[in-house]
Write a protein that holds these residues in place. Sequence first.
Motif, PDB file in Angstrom:
ATOM      1  N   GLU A   1      96.097 -70.603 -53.857  1.00  0.00           N
ATOM      2  CA  GLU A   1      96.215 -70.130 -55.249  1.00  0.00           C
ATOM      3  C   GLU A   1      95.357 -70.983 -56.186  1.00  0.00           C
ATOM      4  O   GLU A   1      94.818 -70.503 -57.183  1.00  0.00           O
ATOM      5  CB  GLU A   1      97.687 -70.193 -55.676  1.00  0.00           C
ATOM      6  CG  GLU A   1      97.969 -69.381 -56.910  1.00  0.00           C
ATOM      7  CD  GLU A   1      99.455 -69.065 -57.055  1.00  0.00           C
ATOM      8  OE1 GLU A   1     100.297 -69.921 -56.722  1.00  0.00           O
ATOM      9  OE2 GLU A   1      99.750 -67.944 -57.510  1.00  0.00           O
TER      10      GLU A   1
ATOM     11  N   LEU B   1      94.441 -63.441 -53.557  1.00  0.00           N
ATOM     12  CA  LEU B   1      95.787 -63.086 -54.028  1.00  0.00           C
ATOM     13  C   LEU B   1      96.616 -62.544 -52.866  1.00  0.00           C
ATOM     14  O   LEU B   1      97.792 -62.860 -52.693  1.00  0.00           O
ATOM     15  CB  LEU B   1      95.704 -62.046 -55.135  1.00  0.00           C
ATOM     16  CG  LEU B   1      95.234 -62.541 -56.503  1.00  0.00           C
ATOM     17  CD1 LEU B   1      94.904 -61.373 -57.423  1.00  0.00           C
ATOM     18  CD2 LEU B   1      96.287 -63.444 -57.147  1.00  0.00           C
TER      19      LEU B   1
ATOM     20  N   ALA C   1     100.468 -71.175 -49.579  1.00  0.00           N
ATOM     21  CA  ALA C   1     100.214 -70.269 -50.712  1.00  0.00           C
ATOM     22  C   ALA C   1      99.681 -71.053 -51.916  1.00  0.00           C
ATOM     23  O   ALA C   1      98.696 -70.658 -52.538  1.00  0.00           O
ATOM     24  CB  ALA C   1     101.495 -69.525 -51.075  1.00  0.00           C
ATOM     25  N   ASP C   2     100.330 -72.192 -52.226  1.00  0.00           N
ATOM     26  CA  ASP C   2      99.896 -72.991 -53.385  1.00  0.00           C
ATOM     27  C   ASP C   2      98.460 -73.475 -53.203  1.00  0.00           C
ATOM     28  O   ASP C   2      97.679 -73.507 -54.150  1.00  0.00           O
ATOM     29  CB  ASP C   2     100.792 -74.233 -53.558  1.00  0.00           C
ATOM     30  CG  ASP C   2     102.194 -73.846 -53.998  1.00  0.00           C
ATOM     31  OD1 ASP C   2     102.384 -72.682 -54.406  1.00  0.00           O
ATOM     32  OD2 ASP C   2     103.098 -74.703 -53.924  1.00  0.00           O
TER      33      ASP C   2
ATOM     34  N   VAL D   1      97.628 -65.317 -50.522  1.00  0.00           N
ATOM     35  CA  VAL D   1      98.714 -66.079 -51.137  1.00  0.00           C
ATOM     36  C   VAL D   1     100.028 -65.298 -50.994  1.00  0.00           C
ATOM     37  O   VAL D   1     101.066 -65.855 -50.628  1.00  0.00           O
ATOM     38  CB  VAL D   1      98.385 -66.340 -52.632  1.00  0.00           C
ATOM     39  CG1 VAL D   1      99.599 -66.864 -53.382  1.00  0.00           C
ATOM     40  CG2 VAL D   1      97.210 -67.311 -52.763  1.00  0.00           C
ATOM     41  N   TYR D   2      99.931 -64.012 -51.230  1.00  0.00           N
ATOM     42  CA  TYR D   2     101.132 -63.171 -51.158  1.00  0.00           C
ATOM     43  C   TYR D   2     101.693 -63.147 -49.727  1.00  0.00           C
ATOM     44  O   TYR D   2     102.899 -63.279 -49.513  1.00  0.00           O
ATOM     45  CB  TYR D   2     100.802 -61.750 -51.621  1.00  0.00           C
ATOM     46  CG  TYR D   2     101.999 -60.846 -51.633  1.00  0.00           C
ATOM     47  CD1 TYR D   2     102.950 -60.939 -52.642  1.00  0.00           C
ATOM     48  CD2 TYR D   2     102.202 -59.906 -50.634  1.00  0.00           C
ATOM     49  CE1 TYR D   2     104.069 -60.122 -52.658  1.00  0.00           C
ATOM     50  CE2 TYR D   2     103.317 -59.079 -50.636  1.00  0.00           C
ATOM     51  CZ  TYR D   2     104.238 -59.195 -51.656  1.00  0.00           C
ATOM     52  OH  TYR D   2     105.342 -58.395 -51.660  1.00  0.00           O
TER      53      TYR D   2
ATOM     54  N   LYS E   1      92.896 -70.432 -59.597  1.00  0.00           N
ATOM     55  CA  LYS E   1      93.130 -71.116 -60.876  1.00  0.00           C
ATOM     56  C   LYS E   1      91.876 -71.827 -61.371  1.00  0.00           C
ATOM     57  O   LYS E   1      91.549 -71.785 -62.548  1.00  0.00           O
ATOM     58  CB  LYS E   1      94.285 -72.115 -60.728  1.00  0.00           C
ATOM     59  CG  LYS E   1      95.641 -71.426 -60.636  1.00  0.00           C
ATOM     60  CD  LYS E   1      96.758 -72.435 -60.637  1.00  0.00           C
ATOM     61  CE  LYS E   1      98.106 -71.727 -60.511  1.00  0.00           C
ATOM     62  NZ  LYS E   1      99.159 -72.653 -60.066  1.00  0.00           N
TER      63      LYS E   1
ATOM     64  N   GLN F   1      99.433 -59.256 -56.980  1.00  0.00           N
ATOM     65  CA  GLN F   1      99.066 -60.077 -55.813  1.00  0.00           C
ATOM     66  C   GLN F   1      98.813 -59.258 -54.538  1.00  0.00           C
ATOM     67  O   GLN F   1      97.743 -59.354 -53.957  1.00  0.00           O
ATOM     68  CB  GLN F   1     100.173 -61.090 -55.524  1.00  0.00           C
ATOM     69  CG  GLN F   1     100.234 -62.202 -56.554  1.00  0.00           C
ATOM     70  CD  GLN F   1     100.787 -63.470 -55.962  1.00  0.00           C
ATOM     71  OE1 GLN F   1     101.793 -63.446 -55.270  1.00  0.00           O
ATOM     72  NE2 GLN F   1     100.119 -64.587 -56.218  1.00  0.00           N
TER      73      GLN F   1
END
Length: 463
Positions: free
Chosen positions: A302, A283, A298-299, A286-287, A306, A108
Motif C-alpha cells: 500500500e 490495490l 498489505a501495508d 493489497v486487497y 501512498k 480496492q
Amino acid sequence: MTNHKGIRKIACIGAGYVGGPTMSVIAQKNPHIQVTVVDLNAGRIDAWNDENFDNLPVYEPGLDAVIAEARGRNLFFSTHVEKAIMEADMIFISVNTPTKTYGKGKGQAADLKFIELCARQIAEVATSPKIIVEKSTIPVRTAATIKSILDHTGKGVPFQVLSNPEFLAEGTAIQDLYKPDRILIGGEDPDAIAALRSIYEAWVPSDRIIATNLWSSELSKLVANAFLAQRVSSINSISELCEVTGANVDEVAQAIGRDSRIGPKFLKASVGFGGSCFQKDLLNLVYIARSYNLNQVADYWEQVIKINDHQKIRFAEKIIQTMYNTVNGKKIAFMGWAFKKDTNDTRESAAIYVADHLLEERAKIEVFDPKVQENQIYNDLNALATRSKEENQKLLKAVSSPYQACEGAHAIALLTEWDEFIEYDWQRIKNNMRKPAFVFDGRKILDRKKLEDLGFIYYAIGE
Ligand code: UDX
Ligand code: ADP
C-alpha cells in the motif's frame, strides 16, 4: 485454415488497449488463423475498422502497419459477439477489470462483473469445445470462477481455461508484442497449453514461453506490475530527499543502476506513475493480502501507492509555493496529459490530479497534448467530481497548439515526456509568457542550462 494444434478461429472479447494490439499481432503472425475481435462498444469497433488509421481507437507506434497488413485478410473487428464465440476454437477475454466503485472491496478489489458476463455469454452460446484464455489482469484464482460458471451454465461442452497475462506497455506495445521478454501460460491441460503455445511460436522463440500452474500465472501478472510500480515509487521517494540534500536524482539513479543486481531501467523519477494497471493492480494485491489477513504484506504494498499520491500532490504544491504561494487567477500551461509518451491513454495520469489540485487553488489551466482529445481531458476531470462540469470547463481549456497554451502563461507544467516538447522554440515560448517565466518539469526532459540561459526559472523533480 488451421494451425497444427487445430486452432482455426480465434475470438477476442474486448477491443481495448490490450485486445486490439495483441490480436492484431497474433493475426499478423498467424495468417492461417482467423482472428475476430469483438466489443459491445459499436463506436470503438467502427474506429478499428476506419480506413483512416489516425482514427484507430488506440494510438500505438507501428500499429497502423500491422492493421494494414492483417485487417480484412484474417483480422476482423466486429460487434457480433455471439457469432464470434460460437465459431471460435479459442476465446481470449480482454475486457476491462476496473477497481470496484461500490460495495465490498470498493476502491480496492477488481470488479469482475465484465469477466463474469463474458463467461456467462460463452457458456450460453458455445456448442463446441473451447479454450478460454484470460488476457485481462485479474485477481489470483479468477480462473476458478470462470470455470465454475462455464461448467454450471454451459451446454455440457468441454472448456479449458488458461491464464495468459499480457505484459505489453503502452507506447511500445507493438515492439513488446514482437519481442516479449516472456510469454506466460498458466493452465492444467497439456493440449490446451500446447495449442496456445503454438500460436506464439509463430514468432516467439520457444524458450521464452513459460508454462506454470494457473495461480502462479495469475499472480505473476499482479506481482510484475507491483514490482515495477515499486521501483518508480522508490526512486520518486528519493527524489524528494535529493531536493533537500543537493543530490541529483538522475545521478543517483545512474549510480545505483550500474549495479547489475539493481539494473538501469525503470528508475526515472517523475511526477508519479499513471496508467490503467499499476494502481489498480497494487490495490488489488493489497486487497487480496488483507483478505487472507496478511496485514503486513498489505501495508507494505500500500505504501507504494501512498508515495505515488504524495509525489503528485508534492509537485502541485511545489508549483504553488514557488509562484509566491498563490496561483489564483494565474494561467498555467500544461504540456502533456497522457500518462506517458506515445499513447493517447490518460487513465490515472498524474496530470489529472495535479490539475485538480491547482484548480482548487483557482489556477487557470490550458492543456496541450499531441494525442489526447479535448473531451477526454474534461471526462477525466469531471470523473473526479471535485467541482461541477461547468466550473471545470470555465477553469480549464484544451488547445491544439503548445504555443497557444503558453501564450500569456505564468508557468508551464510539463506532465508527459513527449519527445517533441524538447524541440520546441523555447525562446518564442518565453517571449510570450508572463515574467518571471516558470517551468516545472515533472519528467526531467528539458535542458536546465538552456532554459536558464533563456531566462526561465526552472524546477525539475529531484534536483
Ligand atoms: C505497465 C507495465 O510496464 C506492463 O508490463 C503491463 O502490462 C501494464 O502496465 P504501462 O502502464 O503501459 O505498462 O506503462 P509503463 O511504461 O510501465 O509506465 C507506467 C507509469 O510509470 C507511467 O506513468 C510512466 O511514466 C511511469 N514511469 C515508468 C516512471 O515514472 N518512471 C519510470 O522509470 C518508468
Ligand atoms: P484494456 O486496457 O484492459 O484493454 P479497455 O477498457 O481499453 O481495457 O478495453 C476493454 C474493452 O472491453 C472495452 O472496449 C469494453 O467495451 C469491452 N467489453 C467489456 N465487457 C464486454 C463484453 N461482455 N462483451 C464485449 N466487449 C466487452
